[in-house]
Design an enzyme around this catalytic site. Structure first.
Site, mmCIF file in Angstrom:
data_model
loop_
_atom_site.group_PDB
_atom_site.id
_atom_site.type_symbol
_atom_site.label_atom_id
_atom_site.label_comp_id
_atom_site.label_asym_id
_atom_site.label_seq_id
_atom_site.Cartn_x
_atom_site.Cartn_y
_atom_site.Cartn_z
ATOM 1 N N ASP A 57 0.840 -1.203 0.000
ATOM 2 C CA ASP A 57 0.000 0.000 0.000
ATOM 3 C C ASP A 57 0.880 1.261 0.000
ATOM 4 O O ASP A 57 0.380 2.379 -0.124
ATOM 5 C CB ASP A 57 -1.015 -0.002 1.146
ATOM 6 C CG ASP A 57 -0.362 -0.070 2.515
ATOM 7 O OD1 ASP A 57 0.875 -0.205 2.607
ATOM 8 O OD2 ASP A 57 -1.108 0.013 3.517
ATOM 9 N N SER A 58 2.196 1.063 0.070
ATOM 10 C CA SER A 58 3.122 2.175 -0.162
ATOM 11 C C SER A 58 2.906 2.774 -1.549
ATOM 12 O O SER A 58 3.347 3.887 -1.829
ATOM 13 C CB SER A 58 4.575 1.696 -0.024
ATOM 14 O OG SER A 58 4.809 0.550 -0.808
ATOM 15 N N ASP A 96 -1.139 -6.135 -0.362
ATOM 16 C CA ASP A 96 -1.495 -5.505 0.912
ATOM 17 C C ASP A 96 -2.994 -5.265 0.999
ATOM 18 O O ASP A 96 -3.609 -4.771 0.041
ATOM 19 C CB ASP A 96 -0.816 -4.119 1.006
ATOM 20 C CG ASP A 96 0.316 -4.098 2.008
ATOM 21 O OD1 ASP A 96 0.382 -4.998 2.864
ATOM 22 O OD2 ASP A 96 1.139 -3.172 1.914
ATOM 23 N N LYS A 126 -1.367 -9.435 2.612
ATOM 24 C CA LYS A 126 -0.638 -9.008 3.821
ATOM 25 C C LYS A 126 -1.535 -8.075 4.607
ATOM 26 O O LYS A 126 -2.266 -7.262 4.000
ATOM 27 C CB LYS A 126 0.663 -8.285 3.450
ATOM 28 C CG LYS A 126 1.368 -7.687 4.685
ATOM 29 C CD LYS A 126 2.817 -7.303 4.422
ATOM 30 C CE LYS A 126 3.030 -5.942 3.815
ATOM 31 N NZ LYS A 126 2.528 -4.805 4.614
ATOM 32 N N GLU A 128 -1.585 -5.663 8.429
ATOM 33 C CA GLU A 128 -0.819 -5.147 9.569
ATOM 34 C C GLU A 128 -1.534 -5.481 10.871
ATOM 35 O O GLU A 128 -2.763 -5.443 10.922
ATOM 36 C CB GLU A 128 -0.651 -3.620 9.448
ATOM 37 C CG GLU A 128 0.210 -3.219 8.273
ATOM 38 C CD GLU A 128 0.433 -1.709 8.163
ATOM 39 O OE1 GLU A 128 0.130 -0.969 9.134
ATOM 40 O OE2 GLU A 128 0.904 -1.269 7.104
ATOM 41 N N GLU A 195 9.000 -4.602 10.630
ATOM 42 C CA GLU A 195 9.466 -3.309 10.102
ATOM 43 C C GLU A 195 10.039 -2.415 11.203
ATOM 44 O O GLU A 195 9.465 -2.278 12.290
ATOM 45 C CB GLU A 195 8.298 -2.570 9.404
ATOM 46 C CG GLU A 195 8.719 -1.196 8.884
ATOM 47 C CD GLU A 195 7.788 -0.594 7.846
ATOM 48 O OE1 GLU A 195 6.818 -1.260 7.429
ATOM 49 O OE2 GLU A 195 8.044 0.568 7.458
HETATM 50 O O1 KIV Z 1 3.543 -1.162 1.668
HETATM 51 C C1 KIV Z 1 4.709 -1.578 1.655
HETATM 52 O O2 KIV Z 1 5.443 -1.312 0.709
HETATM 53 C C2 KIV Z 1 5.132 -2.397 2.791
HETATM 54 C C3 KIV Z 1 6.585 -2.652 3.071
HETATM 55 C C4 KIV Z 1 6.767 -3.763 4.017
HETATM 56 C C5 KIV Z 1 7.540 -2.788 1.986
HETATM 57 O O3 KIV Z 1 4.333 -2.834 3.514
#
Ligand code: KIV
Length: 283
Positions: A57-58, A96, A126, A128, A195
């Protein structure tokens, strides 16, 4: 103490597209090579070198100029996820779950994660969170949705956790992070991103958690590494301490554009070489 790099340059990746099982078996072995990707041509270039490509999500900050990841939508992730899956033939693609798409309930998480996998062709999602996400990770993992965890510095919690500074730099901060990583792994996550933590904590988490720990800003003690590709290529202005810039492509782009602008203004471009002639004309 940091771990001395070992001579482990052998390619241990499977010949077909990697699955979460391949990633999980790499605990304690040759470090996992992971990078982010958001578009097909970049994914195609990274694929042959990486075990895992993360559609992070970056993307919101790197490609859309947002000042955090909080404004990223599920549709954006699906769209970029599809693009990356078109370019990846060998690496496992993980997408993400964006902020707001999974935290409300395990059912909400399943509904949205199922959309992500079925509409993109990716192999895992993924999300968080630590102990508070255990029920959700278990629910998804038992229903055909492999989950990569993400603990330590969690960018989606920037407002509640107070910024992007490294975690675990005093020992009293360690236990909650260790507990989070263990809890997510025990709930069924096939690996966990760790992280922005100090090296001794990263080492302890890697030693104590049964699944691969993929570090970002978490030292070389982890079972693998991930970086934002644009960061390591010098294409993104923000440059945290943990990012090694392997290229300065931003400078290359700036100088190419400057030359192009000069050549357009002076009519040097397009020269004859780049200009169509009438059929039958010489050359
Ligand atoms: O969103 C992202 O790029 C991440 C990092 C762990 C690379 O979650």
């Amino acid at each position: 103490m940091t771990t001395e790099p070992k001579d482990v340059s052998v390619d241990v990746r499977p010949k077909r597209q990697a699955t979460v099982k391949h990633i999980a078996t790499r605990k304690g072995g040759t470090p996992l090579v992971c990078l982010t990707a958001y578009i097909t041509p970049m994914a195609a270039r990274l694929d042959q070198h990486c075990d895992l490509l993360l559609v992070g999500d970056s993307v919101g900050m790197v490609l859309y100029g947002m000042d955090s990841t909080l404004g990223v939508s599920l549709d954006m992730m699906i769209s970029h996820g599809r693009a990356v899956c078109r370019g990846a033939k060998q690496a496992l693609v993980v997408i993400d779950m964006p902020f707001g798409s999974y935290e409300e309930s395990k059912e909400q998480a399943f509904r949205n994660a199922a959309r992500v996998l079925s509409e993109t062709g990716a192999g895992a999602v993924k999300l968080e969170g630590g102990i508070e996400m255990v029920e959700t990770v278990e629910f998804l993992s038992k229903r055909g949705i492999p989950v990569l965890g993400h603990v330590g510095l969690m960018p989606q919690s920037v407002h509640t956790n107070g910024g992007y500074g490294a975690r675990g730099r005093t020992v009293d901060e360690w236990q909650p992070i260790i507990d989070d990583a263990k809890a997510i792994a025990n709930a069924g996550a096939f690996a966990v991103v760790l992280e922005g933590v100090a090296e001794p904590l990263a080492r302890k988490v890697t030693e104590e958690v049964a699944v691969p720990i993929i570090g970002i800003g978490a030292s070389n003690a982890c079972d693998g590494q991930i970086l934002v590709t644009e960061d390591m290529l010098g294409l993104f202005a923000i440059n945290p301490k943990f990012v090694k810039r392997y290229a300065e492509l931003g400078d290359g782009i700036a100088s190419a554009i400057e030359t192009y602008a000069d050549e357009v203004r002076t009519r040097a471009f397009p020269s004859e070489e780049y200009t169509y002639k009438m059929r039958g004309a010489n050359q």
